[in-house]
Design an enzyme around this catalytic site. Structure first.
Site, PDB file in Angstrom:
ATOM      1  N   GLY A 150       0.833  -1.188   0.000  1.00 57.00           N
ATOM      2  CA  GLY A 150       0.000   0.000   0.000  1.00 57.00           C
ATOM      3  C   GLY A 150       0.866   1.235   0.000  1.00 57.00           C
ATOM      4  O   GLY A 150       2.032   1.207  -0.400  1.00 57.00           O
ATOM      5  N   MET A 174       2.084   2.993   2.571  1.00 52.70           N
ATOM      6  CA  MET A 174       3.154   3.031   3.556  1.00 52.70           C
ATOM      7  C   MET A 174       3.405   1.702   4.245  1.00 52.70           C
ATOM      8  O   MET A 174       4.201   1.620   5.177  1.00 52.70           O
ATOM      9  CB  MET A 174       2.839   4.093   4.629  1.00 52.70           C
ATOM     10  CG  MET A 174       2.763   5.512   4.093  1.00 52.70           C
ATOM     11  SD  MET A 174       2.448   6.720   5.390  1.00 52.70           S
ATOM     12  CE  MET A 174       2.436   8.245   4.433  1.00 52.70           C
ATOM     13  N   ASP A 230     -13.120   4.662   7.652  1.00 54.91           N
ATOM     14  CA  ASP A 230     -12.503   4.383   6.355  1.00 54.91           C
ATOM     15  C   ASP A 230     -13.142   3.157   5.711  1.00 54.91           C
ATOM     16  O   ASP A 230     -12.472   2.363   5.065  1.00 54.91           O
ATOM     17  CB  ASP A 230     -10.994   4.167   6.533  1.00 54.91           C
ATOM     18  CG  ASP A 230     -10.236   4.229   5.197  1.00 54.91           C
ATOM     19  OD1 ASP A 230     -10.767   4.835   4.240  1.00 54.91           O
ATOM     20  OD2 ASP A 230      -9.131   3.655   5.114  1.00 54.91           O
TER      21      ASP A 230
END
Length: 648
Positions: free
Chosen positions: A21, A23, A151
């Site tokens: 992804g 990070m 999220d």
């Protein structure tokens, strides 16, 4: 030096790299315990270049702190958290499946621009159950933790090949326990396409933000697209002001009841939105089990297996998918190739209930909020009709007029709408009735009505497919093969010919097996006029006929009824409520005056929080068993509480 498969990472052995992804990256790994004990896990670790990023590390630690406290079937569990060579990592439950966004993308690539209504509804329902658990978590002293995911999106929902739905990535979740990780005023986090209005404005958020995002995920599953598109600023402005079409405006074949549920979840006004994920889940459950009473988690499992069969084959494994599900998928894909022409009439959900209702004496009872139309109107103008019998649960709209033109008779894969007077209502009604019979498990009637349709429009593709599917499920494999071969011969360029050929091979083999075990005297004839047919009975049960009359034995001491009740109770005890409903409904059909059947149905609907259905069956139990002092007090107490809660 970059890690490689086979490397040791703390207590884990890295097996294969899964992805990266922004990070962090993920690995399939194996925990190595003592005495050769191992466990497959997913390792999520911070990338080396971000180890010094205090903000991200804080967010990663926050995910570990929150996720480690959560243990629910709809949330991927975190087992371990730590550091190896200054790199933070999480060891998580390895879900054997695919993210929801890949499910939808793969479905679209294989001819399913939208997920089937029951499957999409079920996924959203399971998401709500997991979110409600997180939202209501407390610490050891009973103080609410105030967890909000913030999220929710298709990327953060996993679907397993066993039909499980798991929420992941609480990385930006807001919780009281996060202490040092609080959102600054005016700062928004998450994926902007799924921002709630309050989140987009940078305001304080609560559980209703996750309700909004789940509503958007359901919208995308049902419509094959998000409500609006464009730049981040344009999307956030339109969504925050409610300037987007309802799902039914995008996909007119959607039941209006479900459209209402989605739009309530997407209410810009917080006070009008569902107050909790659990309230949203209850609304979805009420719709799902009236619209598709026989829906099973295996429907979702089979869909995932079909979509990712190639991926599994590369790993050297294969999970079974019954041919009956391929039948359903073929029918649904064919319909998906044509746009829906007419929105379904209000009262569509009741039309679905009429196919296989919770058993009532005279008329099906619609759940609260369902607006029912007359039976004749629901039977003839309901645009969404049912395919998918025992394993189906896949619904599709039939807006296809059946034309009498010679061209339609030659190639009726896509009948050409005729001029005024060309449409044949008799054929269209036969097609719809065949579909309803197929869903209800009355395969012989489905075959008869499909033949009526074919008598008016010879070699019509949908009628041939319905006939083949119904014959196969009735165990008449040789006849099913004949209808499928007829389909391939008459529609050689049809997109589903390869799939149908696979079914022909499977059913040819089964037909040969049936012939090899056929007793010398042939099959015993079913008593003429007897009903219901054996195919209506749940697996493992037989229909018993009275020798004097071609009707089901109705003795209260019937061993069949006792077995059915015992089976329904066992399924309920195992929390297999969907299967239990099917068995209990058949119990009530088998013996309408049996109070125990009504009691079992009431108990199941209580567990599913479908109070109106439960109340109806409980009241019927009290009528049928006025002297049952052992169970009347419990039922009466529940009904009093139910009635008091309904008072304004």
């Amino acid at each position: 030096m970059a890690l490689q498969p086979g490397d040791r990472f703390g207590r884990y052995e890295l097996m294969s790299w899964l992805g990266r992804g922004g990070m962090a990256e993920t690995w399939r790994a194996r925990w190595m315990g003592d005495a050769g004990v191992t466990k497959s896990v997913l390792i999520k670790k911070v990338l080396p270049e971000f180890v010094a990023d205090d903000a991200f590390v804080s967010m990663f630690v926050n995910e570990a702190r929150i996720s480690a406290t959560l243990s629910h079937g709809n949330i991927a569990q975190v087992f371990d958290f730590g550091r190896v060579d200054e790199q933070y990592y999480l060891a998580m439950e390895l879900v054997d499946g695919a993210p929801l966004h890949r499910i939808m993308k793969r479905a679209a690539q294989t001819g399913l621009p939208r997920l089937p209504v029951p499957i999409a509804t079920y996924i959203a329902l399971e998401m709500c159950r997991g979110l409600h658990y997180a939202h209501t978590r407390t610490d050891d002293k009973g103080v609410p933790l105030g967890i909000v995911h913030r999220d929710i999106s298709p990327d953060n929902v996993l679907v397993s090949y066993e039909g499980q739905v798991k929420i992941v990535d609480f990385g930006i979740a807001k919780a009281r326990m996060a202490r040092n990780f609080q959102t600054e005023p005016g700062v928004v986090k998450g994926k902007y396409l799924f921002f709630s209005p309050e989140q987009a404005r940078g305001r304080e958020v609560d559980a209703r933000t996750d309700v909004w995002a789940t509503g958007l995920v359901l919208y995308e599953m049902l419509c094959g697209q998000t409500p609006v598109s464009g730049s981040q600023a344009a999307v956030m402005m339109k969504m925050a002001n409610g300037e987007f079409p309802s799902p039914r405006e995008v996909y007119p074949g959607l039941p209006e009841e479900l459209d209402d549920i989605v739009m309530k979840a997407l209410s810009v006004d917080l006070s009008a939105r569902y107050e909790s994920a659990n309230a949203f889940a209850d609304a979805l459950a009420g719709f799902l089990y009236s619209y598709s009473p026989r829906f099973s988690t295996m429907n979702l499992a089979y869909l995932a297996r079909v979509l990712f069969r190639g991926d599994m084959a590369q790993e050297g494994r294969e999970l079974s998918v019954p041919p009956s599900f391929i039948d359903d998928l073929t029918l649904w894909r064919e319909q998906a190739e044509r746009p829906t022409q007419v929105p379904p009439a209000r009262g569509l959900a009741l039309a679905a209930i009429e196919v296989s209702p919770p058993v009532v004496d005279k008329q099906p009872v619609a759940p609260t909020g369902h607006r029912a139309s007359s039976t004749s109107r629901g039977m003839l103008v309901g645009a969404a009709v049912v395919v998918g019998a025992i394993l189906g649960g896949i619904y599709w709209s039939s807006g296809e007029p059946l034309s009498q033109s010679s061209e339609a008779q030659v190639n009726s894969s896509y009948p050409i709408p005729g001029q005024m007077g060309d449409t044949l209502p008799g054929a269209e009604e036969a097609l719809r009735t065949a579909q309803r019979a197929l869903d209800s498990g009355d395969f012989r009637s489905a075959v008869d009505f499909a033949e009526q349709c074919l008598g008016i429009v010879p070699d019509h593709s949908q009628c041939l497919l319905i006939s083949g599917a119904s014959l196969a499920r009735d165990g008449r494999f040789t006849e099913a093969v004949h209808q499928y071969q007829r389909f391939v011969h008459r529609h050689p360029r049809h997109g589903f010919v390869p799939t149908v050929r696979t079914l022909i091979e499977e059913y040819t083999r089964r037909g040969a097996e049936e012939q090899s075990v056929q007793p010398a005297g042939g099959d015993a004839a079913t008593p003429p006029g007897s009903a219901p047919s054996p195919s209506e009975a749940p697996p493992g049960f037989k229909v018993i006929y009275d020798k004097e009359t071609p009707a089901l034995v109705k003795s209260a001491e019937s061993p069949v009824v006792r077995d059915v009740i015992r089976e329904a109770r066992g399924l309920m005890g195992a929390r297999k409520y969907r299967d239990a409903i099917g068995v209990a409904e058949w119990c009530a059909k088998l013996e309408p005056s049996n109070a125990e059947c009504r009691l079992v149905l009431g108990d199941i609907y209580v567990q599913l929080k479908l109070s109106e259905f439960a109340a109806h069956n409980y009241r019927r139990f009290l009528e049928l068993a006025p002297n049952n002092e052992a169970r009347r007090p419990r039922v009466t107490k529940w009904l009093k509480r139910y009635d008091s809660n309904r008072k304004p």
